[in-house]
Design a protein around this motif. Structure first.
Motif, mmCIF file in Angstrom:
data_model
loop_
_atom_site.group_PDB
_atom_site.id
_atom_site.type_symbol
_atom_site.label_atom_id
_atom_site.label_comp_id
_atom_site.label_asym_id
_atom_site.label_seq_id
_atom_site.Cartn_x
_atom_site.Cartn_y
_atom_site.Cartn_z
ATOM 1 N N VAL A 1 -20.603 52.645 72.644
ATOM 2 C CA VAL A 1 -21.440 53.555 73.199
ATOM 3 C C VAL A 1 -22.912 53.060 73.563
ATOM 4 O O VAL A 1 -23.465 53.143 74.797
ATOM 5 C CB VAL A 1 -21.342 55.095 72.645
ATOM 6 C CG1 VAL A 1 -22.811 55.696 72.926
ATOM 7 C CG2 VAL A 1 -20.281 55.933 72.430
ATOM 8 N N ILE A 2 -23.271 52.531 72.442
ATOM 9 C CA ILE A 2 -24.680 51.933 72.621
ATOM 10 C C ILE A 2 -24.815 50.723 73.459
ATOM 11 O O ILE A 2 -25.613 50.478 74.290
ATOM 12 C CB ILE A 2 -25.199 51.517 71.101
ATOM 13 C CG1 ILE A 2 -25.327 52.544 70.214
ATOM 14 C CG2 ILE A 2 -26.614 50.666 71.235
ATOM 15 C CD1 ILE A 2 -26.307 53.733 70.824
ATOM 16 N N ALA A 3 -23.699 49.940 73.453
ATOM 17 C CA ALA A 3 -23.604 49.042 74.417
ATOM 18 C C ALA A 3 -23.551 49.352 75.871
ATOM 19 O O ALA A 3 -24.193 48.725 76.645
ATOM 20 C CB ALA A 3 -22.383 47.955 74.249
ATOM 21 N N GLU A 4 -22.855 50.410 76.167
ATOM 22 C CA GLU A 4 -22.708 51.079 77.481
ATOM 23 C C GLU A 4 -23.929 51.735 77.824
ATOM 24 O O GLU A 4 -24.482 51.586 79.177
ATOM 25 C CB GLU A 4 -21.573 52.043 77.582
ATOM 26 C CG GLU A 4 -20.041 51.338 77.546
ATOM 27 C CD GLU A 4 -18.924 52.408 77.858
ATOM 28 O OE1 GLU A 4 -19.521 53.390 78.648
ATOM 29 O OE2 GLU A 4 -17.716 52.174 77.391
ATOM 30 N N LEU A 5 -24.982 52.093 77.028
ATOM 31 C CA LEU A 5 -26.099 52.657 77.391
ATOM 32 C C LEU A 5 -27.037 51.549 77.972
ATOM 33 O O LEU A 5 -27.895 51.842 78.989
ATOM 34 C CB LEU A 5 -26.733 53.678 76.109
ATOM 35 C CG LEU A 5 -25.886 54.864 75.640
ATOM 36 C CD1 LEU A 5 -26.504 55.476 74.420
ATOM 37 C CD2 LEU A 5 -26.115 55.963 76.909
ATOM 38 N N ALA A 6 -26.876 50.613 77.142
ATOM 39 C CA ALA A 6 -27.681 49.382 77.297
ATOM 40 C C ALA A 6 -27.381 49.045 78.820
ATOM 41 O O ALA A 6 -28.297 48.592 79.601
ATOM 42 C CB ALA A 6 -27.700 48.197 76.480
ATOM 43 N N GLU A 7 -26.054 48.786 79.031
ATOM 44 C CA GLU A 7 -25.816 48.562 80.620
ATOM 45 C C GLU A 7 -26.325 49.104 81.511
ATOM 46 O O GLU A 7 -26.590 48.721 82.574
ATOM 47 C CB GLU A 7 -24.040 48.316 80.728
ATOM 48 C CG GLU A 7 -23.536 47.233 79.827
ATOM 49 C CD GLU A 7 -22.194 47.047 79.686
ATOM 50 O OE1 GLU A 7 -21.568 47.944 80.499
ATOM 51 O OE2 GLU A 7 -21.505 46.301 79.089
ATOM 52 N N LEU A 8 -26.383 50.576 81.348
ATOM 53 C CA LEU A 8 -26.851 51.501 82.220
ATOM 54 C C LEU A 8 -28.224 51.477 82.188
ATOM 55 O O LEU A 8 -28.828 51.880 83.259
ATOM 56 C CB LEU A 8 -26.681 52.901 81.523
ATOM 57 C CG LEU A 8 -26.819 54.225 82.322
ATOM 58 C CD1 LEU A 8 -26.090 54.447 83.672
ATOM 59 C CD2 LEU A 8 -26.626 55.641 81.684
#
Length: 266
Positions: A200-207
């Protein structure tokens, strides 16, 4: 004559009399509970305009990638429903003279072209009950009571997880997530139990969520007390939506407590 190879479409199955009898008994049991609570039956079309079914997510959810789409002879873009919620919203919008609050239940087939594994098919039955036109959180509490009563009638013990959009929206505002990204962040957070905190944190960073917001969200998700009222109490001093959401949560909890029912609030 060519010999026909009889087989089901991948992700679908037949229900022979023994299993179908069980399914119908479950359905009757749940319907009896819904009717006792004053819900009315509803049936909506399986086939819908694609534009309607994408309206909830605006193209920002993985569920849209699993939607079965097609065109008719008039070259209109159509799709098979993937849940029962949006078709119900359509009914409410098309029938403004419905007496409110309007309680409905629907049990019907939905379709998702997703990966197939144990317990997950591409054609399956979904059961929904909703109340439209009620402002009080007592309506939410009533829906949870309805679900608990239904499972009790079926001899199943369950926990109810309560979600409040105001709490989440307000918390994200406090954490510094810009308004334009809040809905997308919510969709990512919705996958938390499935993929875990790190993903989840990785996807937030990508966002492209800011570093400060990213740190605040991660701290919130990994804090042992993140489900406790105290955590939200501290945020409620900084945000009106959190304050309202916390009050709504307490109303639901009190209603369930009075019915001597157990719920897990998350």
């Amino acid at each position: 004559m060519k010999k026909i190879d009889y087989q089901n479409v991948k992700g679908t199955q037949d229900y022979l009399p023994e299993s179908e009898s069980v399914r119908r008994n479950i359905r009757r049991t749940l319907e009896d509970v819904f009717i006792q609570y004053g819900c009315q039956p509803l049936e909506t079309p399986i086939l819908n305009y694609t534009e309607l079914l994408v309206s909830k997510y605006g193209g920002g959810a993985e569920i849209l990638e699993e939607m079965y789409t097609l065109t008719d002879r008039g070259e209109r873009d159509l799709a098979l429903r993937y849940d029962l919620t949006i078709p119900f919203a359509k009914v409410a919008a098309m029938n403004p003279t419905l007496k409110l609050p309007f309680k409905r239940y629907e049990i019907g087939k939905v379709f998702r072209d997703g990966p197939i594994k144990t317990g997950r098919l591409r054609e399956f039955t979904q059961c929904d009950m909703d109340i439209v036109g009620a402002d009080s959180q007592m309506a939410e509490a009533e829906l949870m009571m309805m679900a608990l009563d239904g499972f009790e009638k079926l001899g199943m013990q369950v926990n109810i997880q309560y979600n409040n959009r105001k709490l989440l929206t307000g918390a994200l505002e406090v954490f510094g997530v810009v308004d334009a990204k809040i809905n997308k962040v919510m969709l990512i957070l919705d996958k938390l139990e499935k993929v875990g905190v790190d993903t989840v944190i990785a996807e937030l960073a990508e966002l492209g969520v800011s570093d400060d917001a990213d740190r605040s969200i991660k701290q919130f998700l990994t804090d042992d007390d993140h489900t406790d009222f105290i955590r939200f109490e501290s945020l409620s001093n900084q945000n009106e939506q959190v304050r309202q959401g916390l009050q709504e949560l307490k109303v639901c909890r009190l209603a369930l407590f009075r019915r001597n029912m157990h719920a897990v609030f998350n």
